[in-house]
Structure formats: structure tokens, C-alpha cells
Design a protein around this motif. Structure first.
Motif, PDB file in Angstrom:
ATOM      1  N   VAL A   1      -5.090   4.708  10.169  1.00 51.48           N
ATOM      2  CA  VAL A   1      -4.666   5.111   8.830  1.00 51.48           C
ATOM      3  C   VAL A   1      -3.810   4.019   8.198  1.00 51.48           C
ATOM      4  O   VAL A   1      -3.958   3.694   7.012  1.00 51.48           O
ATOM      5  CB  VAL A   1      -3.913   6.453   8.877  1.00 51.48           C
ATOM      6  N   LEU A   2      -2.920   3.419   8.988  1.00 48.33           N
ATOM      7  CA  LEU A   2      -2.092   2.332   8.477  1.00 48.33           C
ATOM      8  C   LEU A   2      -2.951   1.183   7.949  1.00 48.33           C
ATOM      9  O   LEU A   2      -2.728   0.668   6.850  1.00 48.33           O
ATOM     10  CB  LEU A   2      -1.161   1.813   9.568  1.00 48.33           C
ATOM     11  N   ALA A   3      -3.915   0.769   8.737  1.00 49.11           N
ATOM     12  CA  ALA A   3      -4.776  -0.344   8.331  1.00 49.11           C
ATOM     13  C   ALA A   3      -5.557  -0.004   7.062  1.00 49.11           C
ATOM     14  O   ALA A   3      -5.704  -0.839   6.161  1.00 49.11           O
ATOM     15  CB  ALA A   3      -5.730  -0.701   9.466  1.00 49.11           C
ATOM     16  N   GLN A   4      -6.032   1.231   6.977  1.00 42.60           N
ATOM     17  CA  GLN A   4      -6.831   1.632   5.815  1.00 42.60           C
ATOM     18  C   GLN A   4      -5.992   1.702   4.542  1.00 42.60           C
ATOM     19  O   GLN A   4      -6.448   1.319   3.464  1.00 42.60           O
ATOM     20  CB  GLN A   4      -7.489   2.980   6.088  1.00 42.60           C
ATOM     21  N   THR A   5      -4.750   2.183   4.670  1.00 41.81           N
ATOM     22  CA  THR A   5      -3.923   2.294   3.456  1.00 41.81           C
ATOM     23  C   THR A   5      -3.481   0.918   2.960  1.00 41.81           C
ATOM     24  O   THR A   5      -3.380   0.691   1.760  1.00 41.81           O
ATOM     25  CB  THR A   5      -2.716   3.231   3.701  1.00 41.81           C
ATOM     26  N   VAL A   6      -3.252  -0.030   3.882  1.00 40.44           N
ATOM     27  CA  VAL A   6      -2.925  -1.397   3.468  1.00 40.44           C
ATOM     28  C   VAL A   6      -4.118  -2.032   2.760  1.00 40.44           C
ATOM     29  O   VAL A   6      -3.975  -2.654   1.696  1.00 40.44           O
ATOM     30  CB  VAL A   6      -2.493  -2.239   4.686  1.00 40.44           C
ATOM     31  N   GLN A   7      -5.304  -1.859   3.318  1.00 36.45           N
ATOM     32  CA  GLN A   7      -6.507  -2.422   2.707  1.00 36.45           C
ATOM     33  C   GLN A   7      -6.742  -1.819   1.319  1.00 36.45           C
ATOM     34  O   GLN A   7      -7.068  -2.535   0.362  1.00 36.45           O
ATOM     35  CB  GLN A   7      -7.722  -2.167   3.595  1.00 36.45           C
ATOM     36  N   ALA A   8      -6.556  -0.502   1.202  1.00 34.73           N
ATOM     37  CA  ALA A   8      -6.776   0.162  -0.085  1.00 34.73           C
ATOM     38  C   ALA A   8      -5.773  -0.318  -1.133  1.00 34.73           C
ATOM     39  O   ALA A   8      -6.129  -0.508  -2.299  1.00 34.73           O
ATOM     40  CB  ALA A   8      -6.677   1.677   0.087  1.00 34.73           C
ATOM     41  N   ALA A   9      -4.526  -0.525  -0.733  1.00 36.63           N
ATOM     42  CA  ALA A   9      -3.517  -1.010  -1.675  1.00 36.63           C
ATOM     43  C   ALA A   9      -3.831  -2.429  -2.126  1.00 36.63           C
ATOM     44  O   ALA A   9      -3.633  -2.780  -3.299  1.00 36.63           O
ATOM     45  CB  ALA A   9      -2.132  -0.942  -1.042  1.00 36.63           C
ATOM     46  N   ARG A  10      -4.321  -3.253  -1.226  1.00 33.26           N
ATOM     47  CA  ARG A  10      -4.671  -4.626  -1.598  1.00 33.26           C
ATOM     48  C   ARG A  10      -5.809  -4.647  -2.606  1.00 33.26           C
ATOM     49  O   ARG A  10      -5.867  -5.511  -3.482  1.00 33.26           O
ATOM     50  CB  ARG A  10      -5.052  -5.417  -0.349  1.00 33.26           C
ATOM     51  N   GLN A  11      -6.706  -3.685  -2.506  1.00 32.52           N
ATOM     52  CA  GLN A  11      -7.858  -3.652  -3.398  1.00 32.52           C
ATOM     53  C   GLN A  11      -7.541  -3.004  -4.742  1.00 32.52           C
ATOM     54  O   GLN A  11      -8.064  -3.427  -5.777  1.00 32.52           O
ATOM     55  CB  GLN A  11      -9.007  -2.901  -2.726  1.00 32.52           C
TER      56      GLN A  11
END
Length: 224
Positions: free
Chosen positions: A109-119
């Protein structure tokens, strides 16, 4: 750079203890220690906002060079502001905000939320509601029962590019506790990341019992 802001400034009165709930023991360690451990590998820097009386104690709990402990505010949003405004970041840096009493967020979940914020600039973590939710304006009369398929429980992390968060925080107002709500209010789009039902927030006394069961079942003694 990825920076995590752990919001742990509350008194936790609903837990029924004199000690704030983030400092209550969970299998021999403070709840806050379990929470921060989830972010050590995923963060370049971690900021923790605590009640004034617990700043020194928290510093002793986290001697790591990349962990900074600051005094929290009167409200959750004030604590977020204290942490974020202490930073000197580039607009493209990622800021994760997370409740100090949610000790079970997963690395996925941490990795996914960081990726989503970057996008997208802003992201939050949500799980579908499993119960039907009713709306009432006075607690006496039912006003509405929205379709459950459109309803989600809000979790943390809530993750933003620093430039987005810096633009939003001046508009935070009294009673607002949720950064994603603030983003929507200011016309920002918020990407949704699916969370999981073990990412509980410890609020009531029974939550500690559930947390102990989650620790033993999924994390052994709670150590990673």
C-alpha cells in the motif's frame, strides 16, 4: 525524496487511558514504534509530531538519524501543518502523512500511494464499506441511505507531492481533519489506492485486543 509525517499528537481520550493511545504497549512496545517501523525502509526522512509532554520520550524511542520529533498542534491538522512547514523540500518530493495509531499499513500500500501521488499530485487510501451507511442530520430521524457501492472508508496514508500540499495547507480550516477532503475542496483530483481491512486505527479499548491478534497472526511478535 520520500518524507513521512507521522501524526501522533492526540490525547486519545476515547481509549480511556491517561497515557495517549500511541504510547500504549502493544506486545511489549509502544503502538507508535510499530507504526514508525512500517516506514523506515520506505522513507528518506521521518517526522513525528507528538504531544508536548512526550517529545523527549519519543526522541529516545527513535535514535535514528533520519527521524525527527517535533511538537504537535492542538488538532490533527495543526500537527500536519507543524510537520510539513518545518520541511525544506522540492515541489516534486513526496510527503506521506499517516496516523500514529495505524500500525499495520503494508509495504505494498505504501508503494502504491507514493506512485499514485507522483502521477497525480495527491492520493489517499480507501477500502469499500461492508456495512450499509445511514445519514441523519439530528440523530433522531433518518435522512438518506446512500448506495453502499459508492461508499468507502477513509484510511491513511494520504500522500501528496510537496508542491501540492504546500499549496493546500493555507486553506485548512477549523474542524477539518482530512487532507483528501481539503484537496477536493480546493479543486484537486485525488487518486484512490485500495487499502486493506487490517490497516485499522486504534481508537477504542477493544481495538488493542484486535491489534494484538493481528500482530501475532501476521507479524509474529510484531517485529519485522
Amino acid at each position: 525524496m520520500v518524507i513521512t509525517c507521522i501524526v501522533a499528537g492526540g490525547s486519545g481520550t476515547r481509549m480511556g487511558h491517561v497515557v495517549p493511545k500511541q504510547f500504549l504497549p502493544l506486545l511489549g512496545e509502544p503502538v507508535l514504534m510499530h507504526t514508525v517501523r512500517r516506514f523506515l525502509a520506505a522513507s528518506d526522512k521521518i517526522l513525528i509530531g507528538t504531544p508536548p509532554d512526550y517529545v523527549e520520550e519519543t526522541k529516545q524511542m527513535f535514535p535514528q538519524e533520519n527521524v525527527t520529533v517535533l511538537q504537535g498542534g492542538r488538532t490533527r491538522m495543526e500537527t500536519v501543518q507543524n510537520l510539513v512547514l518545518s520541511l525544506d523540500c522540492a515541489d516534486g518530493d513526496v510527503i506521506i502523512t499517516h496516523d500514529g495509531v495505524r500500525p499495520f499499513v503494508s509495504a505494498q500500500v505504501l508503494a502504491q500511494t507514493v506512485q499514485a501521488a507522483r502521477q497525480s499530485g495527491a492520493s489517499g487510501v480507501f477500502v469499500p464499506c461492508v456495512d450499509t451507511i445511514a445519514v441523519s442530520e439530528d440523530g433522531a430521524w433518518l435522512k438518506q441511505v446512500p448506495p453502499r457501492s459508492k461508499l468507502y472508508h477513509v484510511q491513511t496514508p494520504q500522500t501528496f507531492l510537496y508542491g501540492t500540499l504546500k499549496r493546500l495547507l493555507p486553506y485548512a480550516h477549523e474542524g477539518m481533519t482530512d487532507l483528501c477532503s481539503l484537496a477536493l475542496e480546493r479543486g484537486e483530483k485525488v487518486a484512490m489506492v485500495e487499502g486493506d481491512y487490517y490497516n485499522i486505527k486504534l481508537t477504542h479499548p477493544d481495538d488493542l485486543t484486535q491489534a494484538e491478534q493481528i500482530c501475532r497472526r501476521y507479524f509474529g511478535t510484531g517485529q519485522d
